[in-house]
Design a protein around this motif. Structure first.
Motif, mmCIF file in Angstrom:
data_model
loop_
_atom_site.group_PDB
_atom_site.id
_atom_site.type_symbol
_atom_site.label_atom_id
_atom_site.label_comp_id
_atom_site.label_asym_id
_atom_site.label_seq_id
_atom_site.Cartn_x
_atom_site.Cartn_y
_atom_site.Cartn_z
ATOM 1 N N HIS A 70 0.709 -1.091 -0.390
ATOM 2 C CA HIS A 70 -0.076 -0.047 0.283
ATOM 3 C C HIS A 70 0.879 1.578 0.002
ATOM 4 O O HIS A 70 1.727 1.343 0.817
ATOM 5 C CB HIS A 70 -0.815 -0.535 1.259
ATOM 6 C CG HIS A 70 -2.206 1.290 1.103
ATOM 7 N ND1 HIS A 70 -1.495 2.410 0.702
ATOM 8 C CD2 HIS A 70 -3.540 0.321 0.905
ATOM 9 C CE1 HIS A 70 -2.775 3.174 1.094
ATOM 10 N NE2 HIS A 70 -4.094 2.399 1.110
ATOM 11 N N ARG B 238 -7.236 -0.223 2.256
ATOM 12 C CA ARG B 238 -8.089 1.731 2.255
ATOM 13 C C ARG B 238 -7.252 2.444 3.329
ATOM 14 O O ARG B 238 -7.633 1.533 4.667
ATOM 15 C CB ARG B 238 -9.280 1.184 2.571
ATOM 16 C CG ARG B 238 -10.462 1.518 0.861
ATOM 17 C CD ARG B 238 -11.395 1.540 0.693
ATOM 18 N NE ARG B 238 -11.922 1.248 1.416
ATOM 19 C CZ ARG B 238 -13.316 1.336 2.608
ATOM 20 N NH1 ARG B 238 -13.541 2.762 2.041
ATOM 21 N NH2 ARG B 238 -14.131 0.256 2.581
ATOM 22 N N GLN C 22 -18.779 4.288 3.802
ATOM 23 C CA GLN C 22 -17.729 3.856 3.876
ATOM 24 C C GLN C 22 -17.595 2.284 3.490
ATOM 25 O O GLN C 22 -15.816 1.965 3.715
ATOM 26 C CB GLN C 22 -17.050 4.693 4.280
ATOM 27 C CG GLN C 22 -16.820 5.964 4.747
ATOM 28 C CD GLN C 22 -15.934 6.698 3.185
ATOM 29 O OE1 GLN C 22 -15.451 5.811 3.195
ATOM 30 N NE2 GLN C 22 -16.051 8.194 3.084
#
Length: 340
Positions: free
Chosen positions: A37, A200, A221
């Motif tokens: 990430h 995320r 979300q």
């Protein structure tokens, strides 16, 4: 013969077998997404590119329809005559593509000269020019239904507009995540950055006065526009203990402070405050600091309960020892008088 370029083995990229289950692919993707990430590898272009390729692989292999098309493509793409020149016969089960295309038609891998064109067709693109078979025509994915084509026999230059495969809409699903906070942060609230299992990273504004077991809802979300539910856990604190909306703590005092009384400093979530204890205070005696507790559901704060603990020094200076010896000689207090 022309070979297809830029082919990516998505199974090899994720490190899974071709017969891996969807759950196994999802598990491996989550692990790799966390590893590469961008938030965990700032400035690392190689990790950023790896993250994108991992996402591309998961996008194809996590969808049964796209995975099936990809498996068909990867099985035939190296065959002689597959791209350019004489066309390889279509695999069994591929639909007739002589008519106008629609969003639910299967993709014939033999029509594509490279892997990128094939993937663009499978996942859908906003707009591109395609010159296959020598005739130019445009594609568009701005509509869920095929647009009305112009007459292809009116002029050799006529361009036929149609809709390519549109990625299926992800099913709306709520998800839950756990967030553990120190007591001070739970009390104050404010901005907090959280990282989810799917890779995320979100910055959310937390309300003040959070407690263990509380659930906070973050709209849109979740998965596919669903909601994210944060389940709060407040870490135990070395000084403070929550008792409903009250806060309990212990404050040590010296023997002389206990005998003479006066002001002592007590810690609170808002910082240290001065409190007055009476003379001859007993160890274990509690005092109340009004409105210094924890916020309740109605926003009103409880009280802070301060328990006095008399402690004796572990070491004495010569002067202190002399004074204590003199005090013992003159003191009239006999705590064990009732025991004799």
């Amino acid at each position: 013969m022309q070979n297809l370029q830029n082919f990516r083995d998505y199974y090899e990229i994720l490190g899974v077998d071709k017969d891996a289950s969807s759950e196994e692919i999802k598990k491996v993707y989550r692990r790799l997404a966390r590893q590469y990430h961008p938030d965990l590898n700032p400035g690392n272009k190689e990790a950023e590119e790896k993250f994108k390729i991992i996402g591309e692989a998961y996008e194809i292999l996590s969808d049964p329809s796209r995975r099936s098309q990809y498996d068909q493509f990867s099985r035939y793409w190296k065959q002689k005559g597959f791209a350019g020149g004489k066309q390889t016969p279509k695999p069994k089960g591929w639909g007739d593509r002589s008519n106008s295309r629609s969003s639910n038609q299967e993709v014939d891998p033999s029509e594509f000269s490279d892997f990128e064109s094939f993937i663009n067709q499978v996942i859908g693109v906003s707009s591109r020019q395609d010159t296959r078979n020598g005739s130019g025509y445009s594609t568009s994915s701005t509509s869920s239904t095929s647009s009305t084509p112009t007459d292809p026999f009116r002029t050799p230059r006529t361009k036929v507009a149609y809709t390519v495969n549109t990625p299926p809409r992800t099913t709306r699903r709520d998800i839950e995540a756990r967030l553990t906070l120190p007591l001070e942060k739970a009390y104050q609230g404010g901005n907090e950055r959280i990282r989810l299992e799917d890779g995320r990273s979100l910055e959310v504004t937390m309300p003040p006065g959070m407690v263990t077991g509380q659930t906070i809802r973050l709209r849109n979300q979740g998965i596919g526009g669903g909601d994210l539910y944060l389940k709060i856990t407040v870490d135990p604190h070395p000084l403070f203990k929550l008792e409903g909306s009250n806060i309990f703590c212990q404050v040590p005092v010296t023997p002389s402070e206990a005998v003479l009384g006066g002001q002592v400093e007590a810690p609170t979530l808002d910082g240290p405050v001065k409190m007055t204890i009476p003379s001859a205070v007993r160890s274990g005696q509690r005092f109340r600091l009004a409105n210094k507790g924890y916020p309740g559901e109605n926003g009103k704060r409880g009280d802070q309960l301060v328990e006095v603990q008399i402690v004796t020094p572990k070491s004495l200076t010569d002067e202190e020892r002399q004074l204590y010896e003199k005090l013992r000689e003159v003191e009239s207090f006999k705590p064990r008088a009732d025991l004799i």
